[in-house]
Write a protein that holds these residues in place. Sequence first.
Motif, mmCIF file in Angstrom:
data_model
loop_
_atom_site.group_PDB
_atom_site.id
_atom_site.type_symbol
_atom_site.label_atom_id
_atom_site.label_comp_id
_atom_site.label_asym_id
_atom_site.label_seq_id
_atom_site.Cartn_x
_atom_site.Cartn_y
_atom_site.Cartn_z
ATOM 1 N N GLY A 152 0.808 -1.210 0.000
ATOM 2 C CA GLY A 152 0.000 0.000 0.000
ATOM 3 C C GLY A 152 0.838 1.255 0.000
ATOM 4 N N GLY A 153 2.008 1.227 -0.619
ATOM 5 C CA GLY A 153 2.870 2.380 -0.653
ATOM 6 C C GLY A 153 3.938 2.351 0.422
ATOM 7 N N LEU A 154 3.926 1.348 1.274
ATOM 8 C CA LEU A 154 4.937 1.219 2.321
ATOM 9 C C LEU A 154 6.081 0.344 1.822
ATOM 10 C CD1 LEU A 154 2.645 0.552 5.413
ATOM 11 C CD2 LEU A 154 3.699 2.700 4.734
ATOM 12 N N PRO A 155 7.266 0.489 2.399
ATOM 13 C CA PRO A 155 8.367 -0.391 2.024
ATOM 14 C C PRO A 155 8.024 -1.855 2.316
ATOM 15 C CG PRO A 155 9.155 1.457 3.329
ATOM 16 C CD PRO A 155 7.664 1.495 3.370
ATOM 17 N N ARG A 156 8.622 -2.746 1.571
ATOM 18 C CA ARG A 156 8.326 -4.180 1.688
ATOM 19 C C ARG A 156 8.622 -4.762 3.070
ATOM 20 N NH1 ARG A 156 7.709 -6.994 -3.313
ATOM 21 N NH2 ARG A 156 8.067 -5.603 -5.051
ATOM 22 N N HIS A 157 9.578 -4.193 3.781
ATOM 23 C CA HIS A 157 9.939 -4.767 5.080
ATOM 24 C C HIS A 157 8.910 -4.446 6.171
ATOM 25 C CE1 HIS A 157 11.620 -0.702 5.623
ATOM 26 N NE2 HIS A 157 11.544 -0.933 6.925
ATOM 27 N N LEU A 158 7.981 -3.541 5.900
ATOM 28 C CA LEU A 158 6.929 -3.217 6.870
ATOM 29 C C LEU A 158 5.704 -4.064 6.550
ATOM 30 C CD1 LEU A 158 7.296 0.675 7.005
ATOM 31 C CD2 LEU A 158 8.263 -1.029 8.560
ATOM 32 N N LYS A 159 5.541 -5.138 7.326
ATOM 33 C CA LYS A 159 4.464 -6.096 7.045
ATOM 34 C C LYS A 159 3.481 -6.261 8.195
ATOM 35 C CE LYS A 159 7.450 -8.722 4.017
ATOM 36 N NZ LYS A 159 8.190 -9.938 3.800
ATOM 37 N N THR A 160 3.884 -5.900 9.409
ATOM 38 C CA THR A 160 3.032 -6.149 10.573
ATOM 39 C C THR A 160 2.847 -4.875 11.394
ATOM 40 O OG1 THR A 160 4.940 -6.854 11.874
ATOM 41 C CG2 THR A 160 3.690 -8.588 10.734
ATOM 42 N N VAL A 161 1.754 -4.852 12.152
ATOM 43 C CA VAL A 161 1.437 -3.682 12.962
ATOM 44 C C VAL A 161 0.827 -4.135 14.286
ATOM 45 C CG1 VAL A 161 -0.864 -3.366 11.937
ATOM 46 C CG2 VAL A 161 0.300 -1.415 12.969
ATOM 47 N N ALA A 162 1.152 -3.408 15.339
ATOM 48 C CA ALA A 162 0.504 -3.575 16.644
ATOM 49 C C ALA A 162 -0.214 -2.266 16.946
ATOM 50 C CB ALA A 162 1.534 -3.875 17.722
ATOM 51 N N ILE A 163 -1.503 -2.375 17.229
ATOM 52 C CA ILE A 163 -2.292 -1.186 17.539
ATOM 53 C C ILE A 163 -2.631 -1.219 19.025
ATOM 54 C CG2 ILE A 163 -4.394 0.111 17.035
ATOM 55 C CD1 ILE A 163 -4.448 -1.448 14.329
ATOM 56 N N GLN A 164 -2.075 -0.280 19.755
ATOM 57 C CA GLN A 164 -2.374 -0.187 21.178
ATOM 58 C C GLN A 164 -3.711 0.524 21.356
ATOM 59 O OE1 GLN A 164 0.909 1.928 22.906
ATOM 60 N NE2 GLN A 164 2.253 0.152 22.841
ATOM 61 N N PRO A 165 -4.498 0.107 22.346
ATOM 62 C CA PRO A 165 -5.754 0.831 22.602
ATOM 63 C C PRO A 165 -5.450 2.294 22.942
ATOM 64 C CG PRO A 165 -5.711 -1.247 23.787
ATOM 65 C CD PRO A 165 -4.332 -1.055 23.208
ATOM 66 N N PHE A 166 -6.199 3.189 22.339
ATOM 67 C CA PHE A 166 -5.986 4.614 22.553
ATOM 68 C C PHE A 166 -6.481 5.012 23.935
ATOM 69 C CE2 PHE A 166 -4.504 4.708 18.510
ATOM 70 C CZ PHE A 166 -4.578 5.897 17.810
ATOM 71 N N ASP A 167 -5.757 5.921 24.552
ATOM 72 C CA ASP A 167 -6.169 6.493 25.824
ATOM 73 C C ASP A 167 -7.398 7.353 25.564
ATOM 74 O OD1 ASP A 167 -6.211 7.456 28.431
ATOM 75 O OD2 ASP A 167 -4.770 9.058 27.989
#
Length: 190
Positions: free
Chosen positions: A51-66
């Motif tokens: 989606g326009g990101l570099p290939r090495h960026l494949k995973t994400v952790a989303i912390q619950p927002f305060d």
Amino acid sequence: MKQSGDGLDAHGRGRDVTWSRRRWLGQVMQVSVAVAAVGALTACYRFSGGGGLPRHLKTVAIQPFDNQTAAPELQREVFEQLRNVMRDRLNLREAPESRADLVVRGAITKYEVDLPAGAAADPRQTTSNRRRLQLTLDIEIVESASGRNLFKKGSMSREGQYAEGGERNGLRNALESLMNDIVEGVQSQW
């Protein structure tokens, strides 16, 4: 081709027919060249899968927002919207923070509802008043390996309009607008 004196060619066809065929063949050739060029250009284009990101960026952790507002459901709404956007538009998979390439964290700092947006000029009309709400977030998206901020924005605020009694639609509109801004902000870094 041998021409006779009466405007016909050797096969008994008029010169205008021959000219029409030549013109038609020329147009067919032009269309063929255009189709081949478009095909060649699209064959050279490929999706990076990120989606326009570099290939090495494949995973994400989303912390619950305060959640600093009086609306407890906002934390879940923001989390779900971020989860969908990261997966569907940025092609990132969820992962625990310890294994994620990116970490998303932030705060919901303001949520104001029932702000007047407009009313019918004629009080006898059956149309209801328009209302609006305002949602404000602080967000930070960090690349885990380098600690680099890919996107950081404080007081990101969007409004959503809705008909009286339709606050949920207004929230959905405001969240969609915020998510679009987040995706564009992340992609603009690359």
